[in-house]
Design an enzyme around this catalytic site. Structure first.
Site, PDB file in Angstrom:
ATOM      1  N   TYR A 187     -10.227   0.478  -7.942  1.00  0.00           N
ATOM      2  CA  TYR A 187     -10.061   1.234  -6.593  1.00  0.00           C
ATOM      3  C   TYR A 187     -11.761   2.158  -6.085  1.00  0.00           C
ATOM      4  O   TYR A 187     -11.500   2.101  -5.008  1.00  0.00           O
ATOM      5  CB  TYR A 187      -9.212   2.002  -6.799  1.00  0.00           C
ATOM      6  N   HIS A 235      -2.085  -1.428  -0.814  1.00  0.00           N
ATOM      7  CA  HIS A 235      -2.018  -0.125  -0.079  1.00  0.00           C
ATOM      8  C   HIS A 235      -2.527   0.386   1.336  1.00  0.00           C
ATOM      9  O   HIS A 235      -3.134   1.724   2.005  1.00  0.00           O
ATOM     10  CB  HIS A 235      -1.655   0.829  -0.760  1.00  0.00           C
TER      11      HIS A 235
HETATM   12  C1  HEM Z   1      -3.739  -3.351 -12.125  1.00  0.00           C
HETATM   13  C2  HEM Z   1      -3.495  -2.930 -11.825  1.00  0.00           C
HETATM   14  C3  HEM Z   1      -3.538  -2.134 -10.647  1.00  0.00           C
HETATM   15  C4  HEM Z   1      -3.936  -2.882  -9.386  1.00  0.00           C
HETATM   16  C5  HEM Z   1      -5.619  -3.635  -9.672  1.00  0.00           C
HETATM   17  C6  HEM Z   1      -3.907  -1.963  -8.223  1.00  0.00           C
HETATM   18  C7  HEM Z   1      -5.394  -1.775  -6.981  1.00  0.00           C
HETATM   19  C8  HEM Z   1      -4.723  -0.889  -5.466  1.00  0.00           C
HETATM   20  C9  HEM Z   1      -6.470  -1.042  -4.410  1.00  0.00           C
HETATM   21  C10 HEM Z   1      -6.894  -1.663  -4.519  1.00  0.00           C
HETATM   22  C11 HEM Z   1      -6.296   0.176  -4.072  1.00  0.00           C
HETATM   23  C12 HEM Z   1      -6.795   0.961  -2.744  1.00  0.00           C
HETATM   24  C13 HEM Z   1      -7.482   1.923  -3.369  1.00  0.00           C
HETATM   25  C14 HEM Z   1      -8.617   2.423  -2.783  1.00  0.00           C
HETATM   26  O1  HEM Z   1      -9.062   1.180  -0.811  1.00  0.00           O
HETATM   27  O2  HEM Z   1      -8.258   3.636  -2.485  1.00  0.00           O
HETATM   28  C15 HEM Z   1      -4.751   0.554  -4.532  1.00  0.00           C
HETATM   29  C16 HEM Z   1      -3.646   1.583  -4.397  1.00  0.00           C
HETATM   30  C17 HEM Z   1      -2.905   2.204  -4.897  1.00  0.00           C
HETATM   31  N1  HEM Z   1      -2.320   1.830  -5.056  1.00  0.00           N
HETATM   32 FE1  HEM Z   1      -2.346  -0.084  -6.984  1.00  0.00          FE
HETATM   33  N2  HEM Z   1      -3.670  -0.878  -8.102  1.00  0.00           N
HETATM   34  C18 HEM Z   1      -2.827  -0.966  -9.433  1.00  0.00           C
HETATM   35  C19 HEM Z   1      -1.457   0.003 -10.294  1.00  0.00           C
HETATM   36  C20 HEM Z   1      -1.342   0.572  -8.966  1.00  0.00           C
HETATM   37  C21 HEM Z   1       0.220   1.051 -10.321  1.00  0.00           C
HETATM   38  C22 HEM Z   1       0.141   0.778 -11.550  1.00  0.00           C
HETATM   39  C23 HEM Z   1       0.512   2.237  -9.129  1.00  0.00           C
HETATM   40  C24 HEM Z   1       1.794   3.599  -9.063  1.00  0.00           C
HETATM   41  C25 HEM Z   1       2.175   3.467 -10.423  1.00  0.00           C
HETATM   42  C26 HEM Z   1      -0.395   1.811  -8.284  1.00  0.00           C
HETATM   43  C27 HEM Z   1      -0.228   2.919  -6.954  1.00  0.00           C
HETATM   44  C28 HEM Z   1      -0.939   2.622  -5.850  1.00  0.00           C
HETATM   45  C29 HEM Z   1      -0.634   3.802  -5.093  1.00  0.00           C
HETATM   46  C30 HEM Z   1       0.848   4.577  -4.209  1.00  0.00           C
HETATM   47  C31 HEM Z   1      -1.608   3.520  -3.819  1.00  0.00           C
HETATM   48  C32 HEM Z   1      -2.431   4.272  -2.379  1.00  0.00           C
HETATM   49  C33 HEM Z   1      -3.254   5.070  -2.809  1.00  0.00           C
HETATM   50  C34 HEM Z   1      -3.098   5.831  -1.693  1.00  0.00           C
HETATM   51  O3  HEM Z   1      -2.632   6.385  -0.365  1.00  0.00           O
HETATM   52  O4  HEM Z   1      -5.393   5.497  -1.296  1.00  0.00           O
HETATM   53  N3  HEM Z   1      -1.186   0.889  -8.055  1.00  0.00           N
HETATM   54  N4  HEM Z   1      -4.309   0.061  -5.258  1.00  0.00           N
END
Ligand code: HEM
Length: 364
Positions: free
Chosen positions: A340, A76
């Site tokens: 995260y 993201h």
């Molecule tokens: C094992 C499953 C998942 C992994 C490994 C993963 C991994 C990541 C990572 C590495 C980030 C960046 C975090 C940061 O630097 O602050 C991220 C952001 C995000 N993820 Fe996931 N994610 C997963 C599941 C999900 C799910 C289930 C959702 C929604 C229901 C989701 C929604 C988001 C959103 C909206 C962001 C952006 C948030 C922001 O603007 O900082 N992710 N994810």
């Protein structure tokens, strides 16, 4: 119980001010200031997820697919900061003792994003859309959530997440995912095949403003008397989206910025109340007849280019929860929190370069 209008530190520009381009920026700046103090709030514990996988492995896979983009989120990565407030109507108070669910207003900082690790990716209608929210001031009362515009999540384990990432990685020769890897994914993870069938039935809407954002994971709402109720939440839009101008690399973000310049955007917080036997597994939907509680309205009224002091530096860790909301034992939740933190830790220590979405540069 406080409301945002009782907080003495908030400038007048943030309270009931008419929305102009300048107030959009000032408003977001005010919100950024209160969250900036919170950057160290999310803990960074051990590196292991389950028995065999480290969070660094997942970070490395993101980077192997999208390249290394220093200073940006590893997933993201492309996004824009927003701010506003949540007006709770108190309907959820019987389910949860969380302060943000009592009748009243809580400040909100948020971020719209597109999935994937490339912060300069071209906007496409099919790209996964995300919304991260921090509701309430930092501390034990704050509720963070990061949601997407999908009806279910395609995987239910860290193994499945890695398998899906690797299977969708473009082959360097063909530029397309390796069909053999996709076939292996289907055999090893039938839950992903089933979830993709459901996802196909929910084509994306035209923009961010008319997207429903769902939390997908299951949580427990805990009442004053200690009763625990399984809940899945979503934010459903009040408005249509402004038409995106095709041909722009940032067409979805540009339309969002233009729409926020003309007025507030609103979403209802809908709480789906689970019943005994409803699965925690986020690839599985709950029966459609479950009771839904409308808990209040999210109002977004300002938008700002990602920068120091706004959502750029926030970790929307889904395990940052107020007293009254507790995680389920879904392994995706603990995996998310761990990964995260690794992404946040890495990007915090790296030099920053300008984000693709420059709010002041949006003219059409
Ligand atoms: C094992 C499953 C998942 C992994 C490994 C993963 C991994 C990541 C990572 C590495 C980030 C960046 C975090 C940061 O630097 O602050 C991220 C952001 C995000 N993820 Fe996931 N994610 C997963 C599941 C999900 C799910 C289930 C959702 C929604 C229901 C989701 C929604 C988001 C959103 C909206 C962001 C952006 C948030 C922001 O603007 O900082 N992710 N994810």
């Amino acid at each position: 119980m406080w409301t945002v209008n009782q907080m003495p530190s908030l400038p007048e520009s943030w309270r009931n001010a008419p929305i102009s381009r300048r107030s959009l920026v000032l408003g977001a700046g005010a919100i950024g200031a209160f969250l900036a103090v919170d950057l160290g709030a999310v803990s960074y514990a051990n590196n292991w997820i389950g028995n065999r996988i480290t969070r660094q492995e997942i970070i490395d896979i993101f980077q192997s697919i999208s390249g290394a983009h220093r200073g940006f989120r590893r997933n993201h990565a492309k996004g824009v900061a927003v701010a506003g407030y949540f007006d709770s109507n108190g309907e959820a108070m019987k389910l949860s003792r969380a302060a943000v669910l009592r009748v009243g207003r809580s400040p909100v900082m948020g971020r719209f994003s597109l999935s994937g690790g490339n912060p300069f990716v071209y906007d496409t209608p099919g790209a996964g859309r995300g919304l991260g929210l921090a509701i309430g001031f930092p501390g034990q009362r704050q509720w963070r959530t990061a949601m997407v515009n999908l009806p279910v999540f395609p995987v239910n384990s860290p193994d499945g997440f890695i398998a899906q990432l690797l299977a969708s990685k473009p082959d360097p020769v063909t530029g397309k995912p390796d069909p053999a890897a996709m076939a292996r994914l289907a055999v090893d993870h039938p839950e992903t095949v089933a979830a993709m069938e459901i996802i196909k039935q929910y084509p994306p809407t035209s923009g961010f403003a008319d997207s429903t954002f769902r939390g997908l994971n299951t949580f427990y709402f805990v009442s004053e008397s200690g009763t625990r109720t399984p809940i899945r939440w979503s934010f459903t839009p009040h408005q249509n989206a402004l038409t995106a101008q095709k041909g722009s690399a940032n067409m979805l973000f540009d339309a969002l910025v233009r729409q926020l310049r003309t007025g507030q955007l609103r979403w209802d917080l809908q709480l789906v109340v689970g019943e005994p036997g409803d699965p925690v597994d986020p690839t599985l939907p709950w029966p459609a007849d479950r009771k839904v509680v409308n808990a209040g309205v999210l109002v977004l009224d300002s938008v700002q280019t990602e920068m120091l002091g706004n959502a750029r530096d926030v970790n929307f860790d889904p395990l940052v929860l107020p007293d009254g909301i507790e995680p389920s034992d879904d392994p995706i939740l603990s995996t998310r929190s761990a990964v995260y933190a690794a992404s946040h830790r890495a990007r915090s220590g790296e030099p920053k370069s300008p984000s693709a979405v420059q709010v002041d540069g949006v003219t059409r």
